[in-house]
Design a protein around this motif. Structure first.
Motif, PDB file in Angstrom:
ATOM      1  N   VAL A   1      -3.115  -5.312  -1.467  1.00  0.00           N
ATOM      2  CA  VAL A   1      -1.857  -5.674  -2.120  1.00  0.00           C
ATOM      3  C   VAL A   1      -2.071  -5.881  -3.615  1.00  0.00           C
ATOM      4  N   ALA A   2      -3.151  -6.561  -3.975  1.00  0.00           N
ATOM      5  CA  ALA A   2      -3.436  -6.785  -5.401  1.00  0.00           C
ATOM      6  C   ALA A   2      -3.706  -5.465  -6.114  1.00  0.00           C
ATOM      7  N   GLY A   3      -4.496  -4.588  -5.487  1.00  0.00           N
ATOM      8  CA  GLY A   3      -4.769  -3.283  -6.100  1.00  0.00           C
ATOM      9  C   GLY A   3      -3.515  -2.449  -6.260  1.00  0.00           C
ATOM     10  N   LEU A   4      -2.646  -2.484  -5.270  1.00  0.00           N
ATOM     11  CA  LEU A   4      -1.396  -1.729  -5.360  1.00  0.00           C
ATOM     12  C   LEU A   4      -0.445  -2.342  -6.386  1.00  0.00           C
ATOM     13  N   ALA A   5      -0.464  -3.651  -6.529  1.00  0.00           N
ATOM     14  CA  ALA A   5       0.410  -4.313  -7.492  1.00  0.00           C
ATOM     15  C   ALA A   5       0.021  -3.987  -8.929  1.00  0.00           C
ATOM     16  N   TRP A   6      -1.244  -3.671  -9.160  1.00  0.00           N
ATOM     17  CA  TRP A   6      -1.696  -3.341 -10.511  1.00  0.00           C
ATOM     18  C   TRP A   6      -1.399  -1.896 -10.886  1.00  0.00           C
ATOM     19  N   ARG A   7      -1.101  -1.074  -9.890  1.00  0.00           N
ATOM     20  CA  ARG A   7      -0.842   0.345 -10.154  1.00  0.00           C
ATOM     21  C   ARG A   7       0.650   0.620 -10.078  1.00  0.00           C
ATOM     22  N   ARG A   8       1.068   1.651 -10.757  1.00  0.00           N
ATOM     23  CA  ARG A   8       2.480   2.052 -10.720  1.00  0.00           C
ATOM     24  C   ARG A   8       2.720   2.985  -9.564  1.00  0.00           C
ATOM     25  N   PRO A   9       3.837   2.963  -8.902  1.00  0.00           N
ATOM     26  CA  PRO A   9       4.916   1.976  -8.976  1.00  0.00           C
ATOM     27  C   PRO A   9       4.525   0.675  -8.289  1.00  0.00           C
ATOM     28  N   ARG A  10       4.797  -0.412  -8.940  1.00  0.00           N
ATOM     29  CA  ARG A  10       4.386  -1.731  -8.470  1.00  0.00           C
ATOM     30  C   ARG A  10       5.147  -2.177  -7.215  1.00  0.00           C
ATOM     31  N   LEU A  11       6.211  -1.523  -6.911  1.00  0.00           N
ATOM     32  CA  LEU A  11       6.995  -1.864  -5.732  1.00  0.00           C
ATOM     33  C   LEU A  11       6.181  -1.688  -4.444  1.00  0.00           C
ATOM     34  N   ARG A  12       5.198  -0.785  -4.462  1.00  0.00           N
ATOM     35  CA  ARG A  12       4.358  -0.582  -3.279  1.00  0.00           C
ATOM     36  C   ARG A  12       3.552  -1.828  -2.948  1.00  0.00           C
ATOM     37  N   GLY A  13       3.133  -2.573  -3.952  1.00  0.00           N
ATOM     38  CA  GLY A  13       2.415  -3.822  -3.706  1.00  0.00           C
ATOM     39  C   GLY A  13       3.289  -4.836  -2.998  1.00  0.00           C
ATOM     40  N   LEU A  14       4.522  -4.971  -3.447  1.00  0.00           N
ATOM     41  CA  LEU A  14       5.462  -5.895  -2.812  1.00  0.00           C
ATOM     42  C   LEU A  14       5.804  -5.425  -1.402  1.00  0.00           C
ATOM     43  N   LEU A  15       6.031  -4.137  -1.234  1.00  0.00           N
ATOM     44  CA  LEU A  15       6.345  -3.600   0.083  1.00  0.00           C
ATOM     45  C   LEU A  15       5.174  -3.812   1.045  1.00  0.00           C
ATOM     46  N   SER A  16       3.961  -3.629   0.551  1.00  0.00           N
ATOM     47  CA  SER A  16       2.774  -3.841   1.384  1.00  0.00           C
ATOM     48  C   SER A  16       2.590  -5.301   1.761  1.00  0.00           C
ATOM     49  N   LEU A  17       3.044  -6.183   0.917  1.00  0.00           N
ATOM     50  CA  LEU A  17       2.979  -7.605   1.239  1.00  0.00           C
ATOM     51  C   LEU A  17       3.965  -7.955   2.348  1.00  0.00           C
ATOM     52  N   LEU A  18       5.141  -7.340   2.314  1.00  0.00           N
ATOM     53  CA  LEU A  18       6.171  -7.629   3.306  1.00  0.00           C
ATOM     54  C   LEU A  18       6.001  -6.840   4.603  1.00  0.00           C
ATOM     55  N   VAL A  19       5.448  -5.638   4.513  1.00  0.00           N
ATOM     56  CA  VAL A  19       5.233  -4.776   5.683  1.00  0.00           C
ATOM     57  C   VAL A  19       3.733  -4.447   5.729  1.00  0.00           C
ATOM     58  N   PRO A  20       2.938  -5.249   6.425  1.00  0.00           N
ATOM     59  CA  PRO A  20       1.482  -5.097   6.380  1.00  0.00           C
ATOM     60  C   PRO A  20       0.934  -3.693   6.691  1.00  0.00           C
ATOM     61  N   PRO A  21       1.479  -2.938   7.658  1.00  0.00           N
ATOM     62  CA  PRO A  21       0.911  -1.599   7.894  1.00  0.00           C
ATOM     63  C   PRO A  21       1.082  -0.628   6.724  1.00  0.00           C
ATOM     64  N   ALA A  22       1.952  -0.959   5.790  1.00  0.00           N
ATOM     65  CA  ALA A  22       2.120  -0.099   4.625  1.00  0.00           C
ATOM     66  C   ALA A  22       0.929  -0.196   3.671  1.00  0.00           C
ATOM     67  N   ALA A  23       0.199  -1.292   3.716  1.00  0.00           N
ATOM     68  CA  ALA A  23      -0.921  -1.496   2.788  1.00  0.00           C
ATOM     69  C   ALA A  23      -2.000  -0.429   2.922  1.00  0.00           C
ATOM     70  N   PRO A  24      -2.550  -0.161   4.103  1.00  0.00           N
ATOM     71  CA  PRO A  24      -3.571   0.891   4.160  1.00  0.00           C
ATOM     72  C   PRO A  24      -2.993   2.283   3.913  1.00  0.00           C
ATOM     73  N   TYR A  25      -1.737   2.503   4.270  1.00  0.00           N
ATOM     74  CA  TYR A  25      -1.110   3.801   4.012  1.00  0.00           C
ATOM     75  C   TYR A  25      -1.068   4.077   2.506  1.00  0.00           C
ATOM     76  N   PHE A  26      -0.523   3.133   1.742  1.00  0.00           N
ATOM     77  CA  PHE A  26      -0.470   3.303   0.293  1.00  0.00           C
ATOM     78  C   PHE A  26      -1.868   3.245  -0.318  1.00  0.00           C
ATOM     79  N   GLY A  27      -2.752   2.462   0.299  1.00  0.00           N
ATOM     80  CA  GLY A  27      -4.126   2.390  -0.204  1.00  0.00           C
ATOM     81  C   GLY A  27      -4.835   3.730  -0.123  1.00  0.00           C
ATOM     82  N   VAL A  28      -4.652   4.449   0.977  1.00  0.00           N
ATOM     83  CA  VAL A  28      -5.256   5.784   1.105  1.00  0.00           C
ATOM     84  C   VAL A  28      -4.636   6.731   0.095  1.00  0.00           C
ATOM     85  N   ARG A  29      -3.343   6.640  -0.095  1.00  0.00           N
ATOM     86  CA  ARG A  29      -2.673   7.514  -1.078  1.00  0.00           C
ATOM     87  C   ARG A  29      -3.160   7.249  -2.500  1.00  0.00           C
ATOM     88  N   GLU A  30      -3.573   6.016  -2.768  1.00  0.00           N
ATOM     89  CA  GLU A  30      -4.087   5.665  -4.096  1.00  0.00           C
ATOM     90  C   GLU A  30      -5.615   5.733  -4.170  1.00  0.00           C
TER      91      GLU A  30
END
Length: 104
Positions: free
Chosen positions: A48-77
């Motif tokens: 979540v912290a790594g995603l929040a530092w990268r653009r678009p920052r909304l992915r960090g917030l979404l990953s915080l609220l929907v936990p399975p989104a974190a590894p999905y966006f993490g792999v994409r980044e």
């Protein structure tokens, strides 16, 4: 069971009696469950912290609220280590919980 001067059971003896039913397997499962959950929570916060530092920052917030989104966006980044640690610790946690509940 031991009693104190007032007739109430002493807590030391009562605790010792409660531990007699535990096995080394139970202790091992507790350690695995606690450790894997701690790794899952830590890797989730790191993602979540790594995603929040990268653009678009909304992915960090979404990953915080929907936990399975974190590894999905993490792999994409290309946050491979955090994402793999998240998934691996989740699998270990779930397997340990299933073993603990099924064979107990």
């Amino acid at each position: 069971m031991g009693h104190s001067a007032g007739g109430a059971p002493s807590t030391v003896v009562a605790r010792r009696d409660n531990l007699r039913g535990t096995t080394p397997v139970d202790a091992f499962l507790v350690i695995v469950i606690v450790t894997s959950f701690a790794a899952l929570a830590t890797s989730h916060v790191a993602l979540v912290a790594g995603l929040a530092w990268r653009r678009p920052r909304l992915r960090g917030l979404l990953s915080l609220l929907v936990p399975p989104a974190a590894p999905y966006f993490g792999v994409r980044e290309r946050m491979w280590v955090r994402s793999v640690l998240w998934a691996l610790s989740l699998v270990v946690y779930l397997v340990a919980r299933i073993v603990a509940t099924r064979f107990r």
